[in-house]
Design a protein around this motif. Structure first.
Motif, short mmCIF file in Angstrom:
data_model
loop_
_atom_site.label_atom_id
_atom_site.label_comp_id
_atom_site.label_asym_id
_atom_site.label_seq_id
_atom_site.Cartn_x
_atom_site.Cartn_y
_atom_site.Cartn_z
N THR A 184 0.83 -1.21 0.00
CA THR A 184 0.00 0.00 0.00
C THR A 184 0.86 1.26 0.00
N VAL A 185 1.90 1.27 0.83
CA VAL A 185 2.81 2.42 0.85
C VAL A 185 3.46 2.60 -0.52
N GLY A 186 3.89 1.51 -1.13
CA GLY A 186 4.47 1.58 -2.47
C GLY A 186 3.50 2.10 -3.50
N GLY A 187 2.24 1.67 -3.40
CA GLY A 187 1.21 2.17 -4.32
C GLY A 187 0.95 3.65 -4.14
N ILE A 188 0.97 4.11 -2.90
CA ILE A 188 0.77 5.55 -2.64
C ILE A 188 1.94 6.35 -3.20
N LEU A 189 3.17 5.87 -2.93
CA LEU A 189 4.35 6.60 -3.41
C LEU A 189 4.46 6.56 -4.93
N ASN A 190 4.00 5.48 -5.53
CA ASN A 190 4.06 5.32 -6.98
C ASN A 190 2.95 6.11 -7.69
N GLY A 191 1.90 6.43 -6.96
CA GLY A 191 0.78 7.16 -7.55
C GLY A 191 -0.34 6.25 -8.02
N ALA A 192 -0.22 4.95 -7.83
CA ALA A 192 -1.26 4.01 -8.26
C ALA A 192 -2.45 4.05 -7.31
N ILE A 193 -2.23 4.43 -6.07
CA ILE A 193 -3.30 4.51 -5.08
C ILE A 193 -3.34 5.96 -4.58
N ASP A 194 -4.55 6.55 -4.58
CA ASP A 194 -4.62 7.94 -4.10
C ASP A 194 -4.50 7.97 -2.58
N ILE A 195 -4.12 9.12 -2.06
CA ILE A 195 -3.81 9.29 -0.63
C ILE A 195 -5.00 8.91 0.26
N GLY A 196 -6.20 9.35 -0.10
CA GLY A 196 -7.37 9.11 0.74
C GLY A 196 -7.66 7.63 0.95
N SER A 197 -7.76 6.89 -0.15
CA SER A 197 -8.05 5.46 -0.01
C SER A 197 -6.83 4.71 0.52
N GLY A 198 -5.64 5.20 0.25
CA GLY A 198 -4.44 4.56 0.77
C GLY A 198 -4.35 4.65 2.28
N LEU A 199 -4.73 5.79 2.84
CA LEU A 199 -4.71 5.93 4.29
C LEU A 199 -5.76 5.04 4.96
N VAL A 200 -6.91 4.89 4.31
CA VAL A 200 -7.93 3.97 4.83
C VAL A 200 -7.40 2.54 4.83
#
Length: 66
Positions: free
Chosen positions: A28-44
């Motif tokens: 999940t952290v990698g997806g957030i840093l890569n831009g594949a997952i947006d911050i809002g859903s990534g934090l959830v």
């Protein structure tokens, strides 16, 4: 005779919880840093994943299981 208490790092169950739980957290952290997952859903997702790992820690310490 009182049961001896182990330190948390001597517990195989707690190490298993850490090792199993760290994989989706890092993904999940990698997806957030890569831009594949947006911050809002990534934090959830992160809060849910961390909560599951901490839940396994707590379940292991219940007197019913021990």
């Amino acid at each position: 005779m009182k049961k001896q208490e182990k330190k948390w790092y001597q517990s195989k169950t707690k190490w298993a919880a850490i090792l199993i739980g760290i994989s989706p957290i890092l993904a999940t952290v990698g997806g957030i840093l890569n831009g594949a997952i947006d911050i809002g859903s990534g934090l959830v997702q992160l809060s849910t994943q961390v909560g599951i790992v901490l839940g396994v820690f707590g379940l292991r310490d219940l007197p019913l299981i021990n």
